[in-house]
Design a protein around this motif. Structure first.
Motif, mmCIF file in Angstrom:
data_model
loop_
_atom_site.group_PDB
_atom_site.id
_atom_site.type_symbol
_atom_site.label_atom_id
_atom_site.label_comp_id
_atom_site.label_asym_id
_atom_site.label_seq_id
_atom_site.Cartn_x
_atom_site.Cartn_y
_atom_site.Cartn_z
ATOM 1 N N GLN A 313 0.850 -1.183 0.000
ATOM 2 C CA GLN A 313 0.000 0.000 0.000
ATOM 3 C C GLN A 313 0.896 1.248 0.000
ATOM 4 O O GLN A 313 1.978 1.244 0.600
ATOM 5 N N PHE A 314 0.443 2.286 -0.699
ATOM 6 C CA PHE A 314 1.198 3.536 -0.668
ATOM 7 C C PHE A 314 0.258 4.693 -0.356
ATOM 8 O O PHE A 314 -0.952 4.634 -0.624
ATOM 9 N N PHE A 315 0.826 5.736 0.209
ATOM 10 C CA PHE A 315 0.077 6.965 0.513
ATOM 11 C C PHE A 315 0.948 8.140 0.125
ATOM 12 O O PHE A 315 2.106 8.244 0.545
ATOM 13 N N ALA A 316 0.416 9.032 -0.720
ATOM 14 C CA ALA A 316 1.147 10.220 -1.178
ATOM 15 C C ALA A 316 0.296 11.455 -0.927
ATOM 16 O O ALA A 316 -0.906 11.463 -1.240
ATOM 17 N N ALA A 317 0.900 12.481 -0.349
ATOM 18 C CA ALA A 317 0.183 13.724 -0.030
ATOM 19 C C ALA A 317 0.830 14.890 -0.749
ATOM 20 O O ALA A 317 2.058 15.041 -0.751
ATOM 21 N N PHE A 318 -0.008 15.734 -1.351
ATOM 22 C CA PHE A 318 0.453 16.887 -2.116
ATOM 23 C C PHE A 318 -0.299 18.130 -1.659
ATOM 24 O O PHE A 318 -1.306 18.047 -0.945
ATOM 25 N N VAL A 319 0.170 19.280 -2.114
ATOM 26 C CA VAL A 319 -0.564 20.518 -1.890
ATOM 27 C C VAL A 319 -0.348 21.432 -3.095
ATOM 28 O O VAL A 319 0.750 21.491 -3.661
ATOM 29 N N ALA A 320 -1.421 22.086 -3.516
ATOM 30 C CA ALA A 320 -1.371 23.006 -4.648
ATOM 31 C C ALA A 320 -1.441 24.440 -4.137
ATOM 32 O O ALA A 320 -2.363 24.791 -3.391
#
Length: 466
Positions: A313-320
């Motif tokens: 499982q992977f989790f990726a967090a971004f912000v614009a």
């Protein structure tokens, strides 16, 4: 046309492309010459006047750092290609086989160019000994430009397995007899980019499928910045204007592969594609019943992998930083007529469509003098000539044919064709810098001046969602 990734939207194909920190970058101001990274013409006896030279004033609004690629096709109907490119063979740029590279160049056609010229980027690959790769070249799709138009060419390609060097070329292709093939080039770059694709098993950069309502989050709304003050000795508060803040976005899924090697490769692609630190990555997708959309993001949290078994499982967090979501297609309306209504005024209008649900900034709002003695004022409104004002300019001096003012309401810039900053001509009392509303709108452009002014206008925008 909602872009929210509800259960049915999770099935859309999501593509994440991120420039890498170790990117190879060609000089952004291309220059003719024989040295490393400089540009030279590829001789063709069927094209007259072939040459590359440094630009001076030909590309209005640009400095003298751009490049002119000149040539005129023969009188036949046979296809000819005018090519300017960086050094070849072992003098080319060093690259890594199997890496994905993104080549970009801003190009413009001069006013003398006949319609039908196709402009494209080609990457020529070379082996370690300087000879041509088994895959000698990779060519992007040609973009056909009319006279006096510009665009940003973008082309992605994976370096062949035997490649160690690359030469980048910008080319003009035509079958038109005696075609003026001259074009201008600026803002050139060649970068290593990482790419990850979700929900498309046929793609070479496929990672995994996404399922569940929380597989992709944050596309429904950005954060909200409140402005308020509590009332003293009373219930309630006073509200000021609220604004949208940044847009947090997360992607999570489960990587299942046929082999441990394939699983490791997919995990590596996720890690690299999520590593948008010093520049934005681009996330694109197409919601059901809508058009392709994009948002520009940075890595906000560490990319995490979990699971002790075969599946990871992977989790990726971004912000614009920019809370808005944009379409990927630039909507263009060119050569809009602004006809004179008196000796001192002219008026024109154009119906435009924003398919999003938020106001769309004007990426380009260009008003160009055609005839008359001078243009001294411009007023852009929605609806009729008495509708709400977008921007009003006074104190201009456009006195030569072809001179123009270009307005960008996203960045709030006003630039004259000679490169002069005309922000001081904005009437800040009446200008709102408002974007194009959702749906169909009419943009009215009024021009004032002397000597019976006549003008044309160009408008460009992206569909915009919040």
């Amino acid at each position: 046309m909602s872009q929210e990734p509800t259960a049915q939207e999770t099935g859309a194909v999501y593509t994440l492309v991120s420039p890498q920190a170790e990117s190879l970058t060609i000089a952004t101001t291309p220059a003719p010459g024989a040295g490393y990274g400089q540009w030279a013409i590829v001789a063709d006896a069927n094209i007259a006047g072939e040459a590359v030279s440094a630009g001076t004033t030909e590309w209005v609004g640009r400095s003298s750092s751009f490049m002119i690629v000149a040539g005129t096709k023969d009188a036949s109907a046979t296809a000819r290609t005018l090519i300017a490119r960086t050094p070849t063979g072992s003098n080319g740029f060093v690259i890594n086989d199997g890496f994905r590279y993104r080549a970009q160049a801003r190009v413009r056609t001069p006013a003398a160019t006949a319609p039908g010229q196709g402009l494209q980027i080609t990457l020529y690959w070379y082996k370690s000994d300087g000879t041509a790769s088994a895959t000698a070249s990779s060519t992007g799709t040609a973009t056909v430009l009319a006279a006096d138009r510009e665009t940003l060419l973008t082309y992605d390609a994976v370096a062949p397995s035997d490649a160690r060097f690359v030469s980048m070329a910008v080319e003009s292709k035509s079958v038109t007899s005696s075609q003026v093939m001259t074009f201008y080039v600026d803002d050139v770059s060649l970068k290593h980019v990482a790419r990850a694709v979700f929900n498309d098993p046929t793609d070479a950069d496929y990672i995994c499928g996404l399922s569940g309502d929380d597989a992709v989050t944050g596309l429904d709304s950005p954060e909200v910045r409140e402005s308020f003050a509590d009332l003293a000795e009373a219930d309630g508060a006073i509200h000021g204007n609220f604004f949208h803040g940044r847009r947090p976005i997360t992607i999570n899924g489960t990587i299942v592969a046929d082999t441990t090697t394939q699983r490791a490769e997919r995990m590596s692609k996720v890690t690299h594609a999520c590593n948008a630190m010093s520049s934005d990555a681009t996330l694109t997708w197409t919601p059901s019943g809508s058009v392709e959309q994009q948002v520009f993001v940075r890595k906000q949290q560490p990319t995490r992998f979990s699971g002790a078994g075969w599946a990871k499982q992977f989790f990726a967090a971004f912000v614009a930083a920019d809370p808005y979501i944009y379409g990927t297609t630039l909507r263009e309306y060119n050569a809009i007529s602004i006809a004179n209504t008196s000796a001192t005024a002219a008026l024109g209008s154009q119906q435009v469509q924003n398919r999003g649900n938020a106001d769309a900034p004007f990426e380009v709002l260009r008003v160009r003098r055609s005839s008359g003695t001078s243009i001294t004022g411009i007023e852009v409104r929605y609806g009729s000539a008495s509708g709400p004002i977008v921007v009003a300019l006074t104190g201009l001096s456009l006195t030569t044919a072809g001179a123009f003012v270009e307005i960008n309401t996203r960045n709030r810039t006003v630039t004259q064709s000679n490169g002069t900053n005309q922000y001081s001509t904005v009437n800040f009392t009446t200008s709102t810098w408002a974007g194009i509303p959702h749906g169909y709108s009419t943009v009215s452009i009024a021009v004032t001046g002397t000597g019976t002014p006549v003008a044309t206008a160009d408008i460009a925008h992206y569909d915009t969602w919040i």
